[in-house]
Design a protein around this motif. Structure first.
Motif, PDB file in Angstrom:
ATOM      1  N   ALA A   1       0.819  -1.210   0.000  1.00  0.00           N
ATOM      2  CA  ALA A   1       0.000   0.000   0.000  1.00  0.00           C
ATOM      3  C   ALA A   1       0.855   1.263   0.000  1.00  0.00           C
ATOM      4  O   ALA A   1       0.629   2.187  -0.790  1.00  0.00           O
ATOM      5  N   VAL A   2       1.848   1.306   0.893  1.00  0.00           N
ATOM      6  CA  VAL A   2       2.662   2.516   1.015  1.00  0.00           C
ATOM      7  C   VAL A   2       3.499   2.722  -0.245  1.00  0.00           C
ATOM      8  O   VAL A   2       3.724   3.858  -0.680  1.00  0.00           O
ATOM      9  N   ASP A   3       3.956   1.630  -0.856  1.00  0.00           N
ATOM     10  CA  ASP A   3       4.708   1.736  -2.102  1.00  0.00           C
ATOM     11  C   ASP A   3       3.895   2.482  -3.157  1.00  0.00           C
ATOM     12  O   ASP A   3       4.390   3.382  -3.852  1.00  0.00           O
ATOM     13  N   GLU A   4       2.621   2.134  -3.276  1.00  0.00           N
ATOM     14  CA  GLU A   4       1.770   2.788  -4.271  1.00  0.00           C
ATOM     15  C   GLU A   4       1.532   4.259  -3.929  1.00  0.00           C
ATOM     16  O   GLU A   4       1.550   5.122  -4.815  1.00  0.00           O
ATOM     17  N   VAL A   5       1.312   4.540  -2.641  1.00  0.00           N
ATOM     18  CA  VAL A   5       1.063   5.926  -2.237  1.00  0.00           C
ATOM     19  C   VAL A   5       2.293   6.791  -2.490  1.00  0.00           C
ATOM     20  O   VAL A   5       2.192   7.928  -2.967  1.00  0.00           O
ATOM     21  N   LEU A   6       3.472   6.253  -2.207  1.00  0.00           N
ATOM     22  CA  LEU A   6       4.699   7.027  -2.399  1.00  0.00           C
ATOM     23  C   LEU A   6       4.947   7.328  -3.878  1.00  0.00           C
ATOM     24  O   LEU A   6       5.531   8.359  -4.219  1.00  0.00           O
ATOM     25  N   HIS A   7       4.529   6.439  -4.764  1.00  0.00           N
ATOM     26  CA  HIS A   7       4.683   6.714  -6.194  1.00  0.00           C
ATOM     27  C   HIS A   7       3.899   7.959  -6.589  1.00  0.00           C
ATOM     28  O   HIS A   7       4.304   8.683  -7.512  1.00  0.00           O
ATOM     29  N   THR A   8       2.804   8.227  -5.906  1.00  0.00           N
ATOM     30  CA  THR A   8       1.992   9.395  -6.215  1.00  0.00           C
ATOM     31  C   THR A   8       2.448  10.626  -5.444  1.00  0.00           C
ATOM     32  O   THR A   8       2.601  11.707  -6.020  1.00  0.00           O
ATOM     33  N   ARG A   9       2.701  10.453  -4.153  1.00  0.00           N
ATOM     34  CA  ARG A   9       3.010  11.598  -3.294  1.00  0.00           C
ATOM     35  C   ARG A   9       4.479  12.006  -3.332  1.00  0.00           C
ATOM     36  O   ARG A   9       4.797  13.188  -3.165  1.00  0.00           O
ATOM     37  N   ALA A  10       5.371  11.057  -3.481  1.00  0.00           N
ATOM     38  CA  ALA A  10       6.809  11.353  -3.382  1.00  0.00           C
ATOM     39  C   ALA A  10       7.591  10.668  -4.493  1.00  0.00           C
ATOM     40  O   ALA A  10       8.432   9.801  -4.240  1.00  0.00           O
ATOM     41  N   PRO A  11       7.344  11.031  -5.748  1.00  0.00           N
ATOM     42  CA  PRO A  11       8.064  10.384  -6.856  1.00  0.00           C
ATOM     43  C   PRO A  11       9.573  10.589  -6.787  1.00  0.00           C
ATOM     44  O   PRO A  11      10.338   9.746  -7.253  1.00  0.00           O
TER      45      PRO A  11
END
Length: 679
Positions: free
Chosen positions: A52-62
């Protein structure tokens, strides 16, 4: 300081992103621990967190994700780590050997199919790379096949790797239940979906093989150009092109659209094409020099260059046209009077100041080659007399960037930016902070100062909203859906097409001509909603395309900036402005060195003059530089009549007629020579 340092190292923007990074790291660190204990539910929870966090970081913190990839912790590697840890867990929980062998086989096959899919995807993408990308010309006759479906083509690696989820879930379920049928089902689903995906993409590869040859695409483009018959071209190239540089083109679009002659925009980098603003003008992106040479532009008479770049020589070879350097702003920087400009037939500047600036380059630029055309972009800027002040003074702080080297460093952000903003906050003013798009791209010190300024403004906003924070956030939240809706519609009206470059070329059409009025109305509504929802006292950090720089001009009572074209443009408003004197040069020397300092208040490095300077805003009658600004406006930007647009259009027409006359003379001379030789 530690917090800012961590954010800088990890390439994240704030506390939430930093928390997600620590959660991400904790999840991966927990996987081997729970696998070796073994703890099934602990492992399942840690694995879910990492997904889950991996996916969120791709959006929030590329930027953080890119930093991981640079350390070889790519997405594929992270998926492989989860799989290895899952197999270790299964072994520690005494799963049957047959299950372990099947799991290893399925995961290996899945990874192999991912590699095969990637190879096929790259083969399709290579075939779909064409020599040009076009907007606002009908390229339907080029015979370009439809791009693969987005489900198969876009972000394919993310989708493919996630096909391991059924196998993971099935094996975890089997370990929990002690029955191995769920594992078999999960393995079958993962393997089946991966095989189906590869088979589907192989079918798209057959279609990609029907792409037309490059020569046919360029021939179709030349047929369309022959029908349009462009007379004026804006030519742009930049070696490190990105959205940060496209303001140099976008600022000229409306001016080009108002010319008497048919304009064309020629770009050299594909990335720049993606960040082009809305226009009805035909646009051609031609990355290779050989393909530029194949463009047939027999009626082209004037080529305009907003920037100096090495690739300009590929267009300067066109002898039938006149070549003009128009720049992307009227600045006192040395780059604005570059000796390289001698290669152009003419150099167009805003006013007398630009002409005098080029006279510094002795024995390089002829005075007859300089033409004063004004700045057509500034016609919409609200004048000081029409400005309505808010409850507190509004100061626009717009520092320039750090330059390509320390020798070029003109920014005030590094030596005095943080202290300046602290003093502004102490003076109880509203700050609009708009850094240069390239701020921090080269200098770490500039990036750190930029983050510090943003944090100061954020904290002060929290202090100001302490009593009615919920109400302030509610107003912003209420406006957000409409702002997003307007931006989505502006995107549709901009003419930007979806898909890869080949798909955009396939879908390119001549614009219908409607939508311009709606475009301007929506942009006006967006700005009105934005400023109303933010209120008259909240600080704002402006880093996106909207609100525009000139909209910020209209909001501000005063500008504080460095030596840059932003200052020259702000002069058009006749409002008070401040130039930073970070080196504490004597006032007389500073004003002698920089033309725009003639109407400016000068701010020392320690900002001791700031309270007195702000009096010009708080007490408009006490504004001793007002007469100087009125004189400077005409000197820098030219007279108000005729308008800048009229002068620019006249200059284009005059130069085009000159080019036509010279070409006619060359043709006549050539005909005479042929007659003499024939006799």
């Amino acid at each position: 300081m530690t917090f800012r340092w961590l954010c800088g190292v990890l390439r994240v923007r704030g506390k939430t992103d930093l928390f997600l990074v620590f959660l991400f790291a904790a999840g991966f660190a927990a996987l081997p621990v729970f696998a070796l204990l073994p703890s099934l539910w602990g492992f399942a929870a840690a694995s879910a967190v990492t997904y889950a966090v991996d996916e969120v970081l791709h959006t929030r913190a590329p930027a953080f994700v890119r930093r991981l990839a640079a350390l070889q912790l790519t997405r594929t590697m992270r998926f492989a780590v989860r799989t290895v840890m899952l197999l270790a867990l299964a072994d520690r929980m005494d799963a049957p050997g047959a299950v372990l062998v099947a799991a290893l086989a399925v995961f290996s096959v899945h990874l192999g199919l991912v590699i095969l899919y990637t190879a096929v995807h790259h083969a399709i993408r290579r075939r779909r790379v064409l020599p040009v990308v076009v907007r606002n010309l009908d390229m339907s006759g080029a015979g370009i096949p439809q791009s693969p479906p987005a489900l198969l083509y876009r972000r394919f690696l993310r989708k493919l790797l996630h096909l391991d989820l059924p196998a993971h879930a099935g094996l975890l379920t089997a370990l929990a239940a002690g029955a191995w049928q769920p594992a078999g089902i999960g393995f079958a689903v993962t393997a089946g979906l991966a095989v189906a995906a590869v088979a589907a993409l192989l079918g798209q590869l057959r279609r990609a093989r029907r792409m037309p040859p490059d020569d046919e695409v360029i021939a179709e483009l030349n047929r369309q150009l022959a029908g349009y018959r462009p007379e004026v071209a804006l030519y742009f190239s930049f070696a490190s092109v990105s959205r940060d540089f496209m303001y140099q083109v976008n600022m000229w679009i409306e001016t080009l659209e108002q010319l008497d002659r048919r304009p064309l925009i020629i770009l050299r980098e594909r990335a720049s094409f993606r960040y082009l603003g809305r226009t009805s003008i035909p646009v051609v992106c031609v990355p290779k020099a050989d393909d530029v040479a194949q463009l047939e532009l027999p009626e082209l008479r004037v080529v305009l260059y907003p920037g100096n770049a090495g690739k300009n020589v590929h267009m300067l070879r066109v002898a039938e046209a006149k070549h003009v350097f128009i720049g992307h702003g009227d600045s006192d920087k040395l780059a604005s009077s570059n000796r390289v400009s001698k290669v152009y037939d003419e150099i167009w500047v805003a006013g007398r100041a630009g002409r005098d600036r080029y006279q510094r380059v002795r024995h390089a630029i002829s005075d007859s080659a300089i033409v004063e055309v004004g700045r057509p972009q500034l016609s919409s800027i609200r004048l000081h007399a029409d400005h309505v002040p808010g409850p507190v003074p509004t100061v626009l702080y717009a520092p320039t960037w750090e330059g390509w080297s320390d020798d070029d460093c003109h920014t005030s952000l590094i030596p005095m930016g943080v202290a300046l903003v602290e003093r502004l906050l102490a003076e109880n003013v509203r700050v609009l902070y708009k850094p240069h798009p390239l701020t921090g791209k080269r200098s770490r010190a500039a990036a750190e100062a930029d983050r510090a300024v943003r944090e100061l403004l954020r904290a002060d906003n929290e202090r100001r909203d302490a009593r009615d924070a919920q109400e302030a956030e509610a107003v912003i939240a209420a406006a957000r859906p409409r702002l997003a809706e307007i931006q989505a519609r502006l995107g549709e009206l901009s003419g930007r097409l979806t898909g890869d470059d080949a798909q955009q070329l396939r879908d390119a059409r001549v614009p219908a001509g409607d939508g311009e009025a709606e475009w301007h109305e929506l942009r006006a509504e967006w700005h009105r909603l934005f400023w109303e929802s933010r209120g008259p006292v909240r600080h704002q950090v402006i880093i996106r395309q909207l609100p525009t720089l000139y909209a910020c001009f209209d909001q501000a009572d005063m500008l504080i900036s460095d030596v840059s074209s932003v200052v020259a443009d702000f002069v058009a408003s006749l409002k008070p402005y401040v130039l930073t004197n970070a080196n504490d040069l004597p006032d007389q020397d500073f004003r002698a060195a920089y033309t725009t300092a003639g109407g400016a208040y000068l701010l020392d490095r320690d900002c001791t003059r700031l309270p007195e300077i702000l009096r010009s805003v708080r007490e408009p009658a006490h504004d001793p530089m007002a007469p100087e600004r009125r004189v400077l406006k005409e000197y820098v930007l030219g007279p108000d009549r005729p308008t800048s647009m009229e002068r620019f259009n006249t200059a284009v027409n005059a130069l085009a007629e000159k080019a036509t006359a010279e070409q006619a003379e060359r043709l006549a001379e050539g005909e005479e020579q042929r007659v003499v030789v024939g006799a």
